[in-house]
Design a protein around this motif. Structure first.
Motif, mmCIF file in Angstrom:
data_model
loop_
_atom_site.group_PDB
_atom_site.id
_atom_site.type_symbol
_atom_site.label_atom_id
_atom_site.label_comp_id
_atom_site.label_asym_id
_atom_site.label_seq_id
_atom_site.Cartn_x
_atom_site.Cartn_y
_atom_site.Cartn_z
ATOM 1 N N LEU A 96 0.841 -1.190 0.000
ATOM 2 C CA LEU A 96 0.000 0.000 0.000
ATOM 3 C C LEU A 96 0.878 1.243 0.000
ATOM 4 C CD1 LEU A 96 -2.883 1.139 0.257
ATOM 5 C CD2 LEU A 96 -2.640 0.968 2.738
ATOM 6 N N ALA A 97 0.691 2.105 -0.993
ATOM 7 C CA ALA A 97 1.393 3.386 -1.027
ATOM 8 C C ALA A 97 0.534 4.414 -0.296
ATOM 9 C CB ALA A 97 1.633 3.834 -2.463
ATOM 10 N N GLU B 121 -9.581 -2.407 -15.237
ATOM 11 C CA GLU B 121 -8.897 -3.566 -15.829
ATOM 12 C C GLU B 121 -7.759 -4.071 -14.957
ATOM 13 O OE1 GLU B 121 -11.265 -1.410 -18.543
ATOM 14 O OE2 GLU B 121 -9.522 -0.673 -17.434
ATOM 15 N N ARG B 122 -7.417 -3.320 -13.908
ATOM 16 C CA ARG B 122 -6.379 -3.696 -12.937
ATOM 17 C C ARG B 122 -5.001 -3.838 -13.566
ATOM 18 N NH1 ARG B 122 -8.999 -5.656 -8.043
ATOM 19 N NH2 ARG B 122 -11.247 -5.607 -8.361
ATOM 20 N N GLN B 123 -4.776 -3.093 -14.643
ATOM 21 C CA GLN B 123 -3.433 -3.039 -15.209
ATOM 22 C C GLN B 123 -2.515 -2.215 -14.310
ATOM 23 O OE1 GLN B 123 -4.911 -1.342 -18.964
ATOM 24 N NE2 GLN B 123 -4.016 -3.095 -20.020
ATOM 25 N N PHE B 124 -3.105 -1.292 -13.573
ATOM 26 C CA PHE B 124 -2.366 -0.413 -12.668
ATOM 27 C C PHE B 124 -3.111 -0.351 -11.339
ATOM 28 C CE2 PHE B 124 -1.997 1.347 -17.032
ATOM 29 C CZ PHE B 124 -0.648 1.106 -17.234
ATOM 30 N N PRO B 125 -2.428 0.041 -10.270
ATOM 31 C CA PRO B 125 -3.116 0.157 -8.983
ATOM 32 C C PRO B 125 -4.146 1.282 -8.999
ATOM 33 C CG PRO B 125 -0.888 1.043 -8.844
ATOM 34 C CD PRO B 125 -0.995 0.364 -10.167
ATOM 35 N N SER B 126 -5.189 1.101 -8.228
ATOM 36 C CA SER B 126 -6.211 2.122 -8.072
ATOM 37 C C SER B 126 -5.900 2.964 -6.840
ATOM 38 C CB SER B 126 -7.590 1.479 -7.952
ATOM 39 O OG SER B 126 -7.932 0.817 -9.161
ATOM 40 N N MET B 127 -6.493 4.151 -6.787
ATOM 41 C CA MET B 127 -6.208 5.088 -5.701
ATOM 42 C C MET B 127 -7.499 5.415 -4.947
ATOM 43 S SD MET B 127 -4.146 8.727 -5.832
ATOM 44 C CE MET B 127 -5.192 9.495 -7.094
ATOM 45 N N GLY C 55 8.384 8.675 -10.251
ATOM 46 C CA GLY C 55 7.472 8.413 -9.138
ATOM 47 C C GLY C 55 6.205 7.683 -9.537
ATOM 48 N N VAL C 56 5.592 8.089 -10.652
ATOM 49 C CA VAL C 56 4.360 7.422 -11.087
ATOM 50 C C VAL C 56 4.655 5.975 -11.466
ATOM 51 C CG1 VAL C 56 2.520 7.404 -12.813
ATOM 52 C CG2 VAL C 56 3.247 9.575 -11.797
ATOM 53 N N GLY D 243 4.137 -0.563 -8.734
ATOM 54 C CA GLY D 243 4.510 -1.752 -7.975
ATOM 55 C C GLY D 243 3.650 -2.009 -6.755
ATOM 56 N N PHE D 244 2.676 -1.137 -6.492
ATOM 57 C CA PHE D 244 1.814 -1.295 -5.323
ATOM 58 C C PHE D 244 0.479 -1.919 -5.724
ATOM 59 C CE2 PHE D 244 4.848 1.914 -4.127
ATOM 60 C CZ PHE D 244 5.108 1.655 -2.784
#
Length: 367
Positions: A6-7, A268-274, A61-62, A67-68
């Motif tokens: 978790l970031a 699509e969960r290709q990247f983490p959600s915020m 940074g992005v 990786g989270f």
């Protein structure tokens, strides 16, 4: 045991206070559940960081955030930094850089919370906000600065791909609700290009969802409907700017911005959600221990659901509702409780729900 990276980006103002409270509750939920845990990394990206370094997000940074498993975001905004600098320096680069195009904002009057509406039982909505283009696409510029004929342009951008995917997301979500009703929010009477495309694509996508009833409302008219006929609405889909405004109104009609959660999803969960509370950095109460952590706790519920920890999410939401029903409320809701007192009350309800004691929880955490 399932582990989630978790970031944590507390950001500015009360963001630092409510994210700390949220992490405390998440740590307790995971310890009591026993099936998962969070490994949180604090990232110091804030306006203070910007004033020291000249940027909010360091180079790469992005990409580092990729990786989270999820991002827990507090707030951005400072009286020392212009609002457009802080917004475009931190929140928007993350949301756009990780293609978090679906912004989900539920609004409901929680037990024990008062609403300005006489018929507040009708306030049970989900506002779906297109989160990547539209009015916040960043298209535009300024020329002839300092001259009488200076020009500033802001161009809303609507792509068929972007419009279709948010409408499909909205229909899919509406399908999961009891009423299965979706309202298209538009302004195509005046905005005859992008918003007409918005309407036309909605009509096309609707053909694939015969089980979802729909209607269409101009954005100015829907504000009246939210106040006068709240029960007529269920799920709403709107552009970036329109939904931004409507969700603040929805939060106020629910009792306070202090209880309103948000999820910025990459479906699509290709990247983490915020996941972030709506309320912003709230300079007036920052550092006083008065911030309402309920929005952050409800946001944590949405994060748990997104990660597939549904049982823990249900128990946390029940604990939140038990606390508000008992009248443990912060000042924005007419109460006198502090951030710490609301947090402690939620933790106590969680322990009771899991049949645990504070001492047993401490031993579990230590082991």
């Amino acid at each position: 045991m399932r582990e989630y990276r978790l970031a944590a980006i507390p950001g500015d103002g009360i963001g630092t206070e409510v994210i700390a409270a949220g992490l405390e509750v998440l740590d307790l939920v995971s310890a009591l559940d026993g099936g998962f845990r969070f490994e949180a990394e604090h990232l110091p990206w804030s306006s203070e960081y910007y004033l020291k370094h000249g940027y909010y997000i360091p180079a790469g940074g992005v990409d580092y955030l990729k990786g989270f498993d999820a991002i827990f975001f507090g707030a951005v905004g400072s009286q020392q930094v212009p609002d457009h600098v802080s917004l475009w320096g931190l929140r928007l680069p993350i949301a756009q850089g990780l293609d978090q195009y679906a912004n989900v904002r539920p609004a409901r009057v929680l037990p024990g919370v008062g609403s300005p509406l006489k018929r507040s039982e009708g306030v049970d909505w989900v506002i779906i906000r297109e989160n990547s283009e539209g009015e916040y696409a960043g298209n535009g510029g300024r020329t002839h600065q300092g001259f009488p004929h200076e020009v500033g342009t802001e161009t809303a951008v609507f792509t068929r791909a972007g419009v279709e995917r948010i409408h499909r997301f909205a229909f899919e979500l509406a399908r999961t609700r009891e009423r299965k009703h979706l309202t298209l929010v538009t302004k195509s009477n005046a905005q005859r290009y992008g918003m007409v495309l918005w309407d036309e694509v909605f009509a096309e996508v609707a053909g694939d969802y015969p089980d979802v009833t729909t209607d269409r409302e101009l954005v100015d008219a829907v504000t009246t409907r939210m106040v006068a006929k709240p029960q007529s609405l269920d799920v709403l889909v709107a552009t970036n700017l329109h939904a931004d405004i409507l969700s603040d109104l929805a939060a106020a009609l629910s009792g306070s911005l202090g209880i309103a959660p948000t999820a910025n999803l990459n479906p699509e969960r290709q990247f983490p959600s915020m996941f972030e509370p709506i309320h912003g950095s709230a300079f007036d109460i920052a550092g006083k221990g008065l911030a309402n952590p309920v929005a952050t706790f409800w946001t944590a519920v949405m994060m748990l659901e997104h990660l597939g920890e549904d049982a823990a999410a249900t128990r946390l939401m029940a604990a939140i509702e038990s606390v508000t029903a008992a009248g443990v409320l912060t000042g924005d809701l007419g109460g006198t409780a502090t951030t710490a007192e609301v947090t402690q009350a939620v933790c106590e309800r969680l322990r009771a729900a899991y049949g645990a004691t504070e001492e047993a929880d401490a031993q579990r955490s230590a082991s």
